[in-house]
Write an enzyme that holds these catalytic residues in place. Structure first.
Site, mmCIF file in Angstrom:
data_model
loop_
_atom_site.group_PDB
_atom_site.id
_atom_site.type_symbol
_atom_site.label_atom_id
_atom_site.label_comp_id
_atom_site.label_asym_id
_atom_site.label_seq_id
_atom_site.Cartn_x
_atom_site.Cartn_y
_atom_site.Cartn_z
ATOM 1 N N HIS A 101 36.305 35.526 31.742
ATOM 2 C CA HIS A 101 37.542 34.737 31.818
ATOM 3 C C HIS A 101 37.198 33.267 32.003
ATOM 4 O O HIS A 101 36.210 32.928 32.648
ATOM 5 C CB HIS A 101 38.447 35.218 32.960
ATOM 6 C CG HIS A 101 37.767 35.286 34.299
ATOM 7 N ND1 HIS A 101 36.943 36.341 34.657
ATOM 8 C CD2 HIS A 101 37.772 34.436 35.357
ATOM 9 C CE1 HIS A 101 36.482 36.135 35.891
ATOM 10 N NE2 HIS A 101 36.962 34.987 36.324
ATOM 11 N N HIS A 103 38.661 29.782 33.578
ATOM 12 C CA HIS A 103 39.651 29.167 34.467
ATOM 13 C C HIS A 103 40.046 27.817 33.865
ATOM 14 O O HIS A 103 39.164 27.036 33.478
ATOM 15 C CB HIS A 103 39.045 28.858 35.836
ATOM 16 C CG HIS A 103 38.613 30.049 36.636
ATOM 17 N ND1 HIS A 103 39.321 30.519 37.715
ATOM 18 C CD2 HIS A 103 37.524 30.851 36.532
ATOM 19 C CE1 HIS A 103 38.689 31.560 38.248
ATOM 20 N NE2 HIS A 103 37.593 31.782 37.545
HETATM 21 P P1 AMP Z 1 36.128 34.689 39.347
HETATM 22 O O1 AMP Z 1 35.679 34.354 40.740
HETATM 23 O O2 AMP Z 1 35.704 33.672 38.324
HETATM 24 O O3 AMP Z 1 35.754 36.110 38.951
HETATM 25 O O4 AMP Z 1 37.706 34.593 39.396
HETATM 26 C C1 AMP Z 1 38.572 35.669 39.442
HETATM 27 C C2 AMP Z 1 39.960 35.090 39.648
HETATM 28 O O5 AMP Z 1 40.911 36.125 39.388
HETATM 29 C C3 AMP Z 1 40.234 34.589 41.062
HETATM 30 O O6 AMP Z 1 40.534 33.183 41.005
HETATM 31 C C4 AMP Z 1 41.420 35.419 41.531
HETATM 32 O O7 AMP Z 1 42.340 34.678 42.274
HETATM 33 C C5 AMP Z 1 42.026 35.891 40.219
HETATM 34 N N1 AMP Z 1 42.773 37.138 40.286
HETATM 35 C C6 AMP Z 1 42.407 38.285 40.903
HETATM 36 N N2 AMP Z 1 43.354 39.222 40.736
HETATM 37 C C7 AMP Z 1 44.334 38.665 39.981
HETATM 38 C C8 AMP Z 1 45.574 39.125 39.469
HETATM 39 N N3 AMP Z 1 46.020 40.373 39.684
HETATM 40 N N4 AMP Z 1 46.329 38.260 38.743
HETATM 41 C C9 AMP Z 1 45.898 37.015 38.525
HETATM 42 N N5 AMP Z 1 44.740 36.525 38.977
HETATM 43 C C10 AMP Z 1 43.968 37.320 39.697
#
Ligand code: AMP
Length: 139
Positions: A101, A103
């Site tokens: 993903h 950001h």
């Molecule tokens: P990473 O640390 O790059 O893996 O980021 C994962 C991101 O996913 C974090 O910023 C979380 O806040 C976000 N996240 C986790 N669960 C959900 C969800 N159900 N909907 C939207 N974002 C989420």
């Protein structure tokens, strides 16, 4: 983690809710539920890959071709001064969800989120050595 247990796979399948802001046949973008700033958006391929380097070029192309368009909308909607586009890969790099993903993080002057990360100068000869090793590993 099995694909059926993955949060982002569930969002793609509509099994858990998300604030979707863009969707097409290959790409989905939705708001991060624990944002760094208002409008913090996640952009994913609909097909699951854990890391950037596991994504086929075609999937990366589909993602990249939409990132700018989505970032433009996030910036216009939030009126931010700038934005970061980040892709964390591996726990050491802060990746918590094993589904690739990007950001998109709206930023504002003086927001104190982060400005510059620590950096250093290579000792003599090391930059050439590392560049050569990376060139050898390009597949
Ligand atoms: P990473 O640390 O790059 O893996 O980021 C994962 C991101 O996913 C974090 O910023 C979380 O806040 C976000 N996240 C986790 N669960 C959900 C969800 N159900 N909907 C939207 N974002 C989420």
């Amino acid at each position: 983690m099995a694909e059926q247990d993955c949060i982002f796979s569930k969002i793609v399948k509509g099994e858990i809710p998300a604030q979707k802001v863009y969707e097409d046949e290959a790409v989905l973008a939705f708001l991060d539920i624990n944002p760094i700033s208002d409008g913090h958006t996640l952009v994913i391929p609909k097909q699951k890959y854990e890391k950037l380097d596991e994504c086929p070029a075609e999937v990366l192309g589909q993602l990249a071709s939409k990132l700018g368009k989505i970032a433009q909308a996030v910036a216009a909607a939030t009126g931010c001064d700038g934005y970061n586009v980040l892709c964390n890969n591996g726990r050491a790099a802060g990746q918590l969800i094993d589904y690739v993903h990007f950001h998109i993080i709206p930023r504002n002057e003086g927001d104190g989120v982060f400005h510059r990360w620590p950096h250093f100068q290579y000792p003599t000869g090391k930059i050439e050595e590392i560049a050569a090793k990376i060139r050898e590993n390009i597949k």
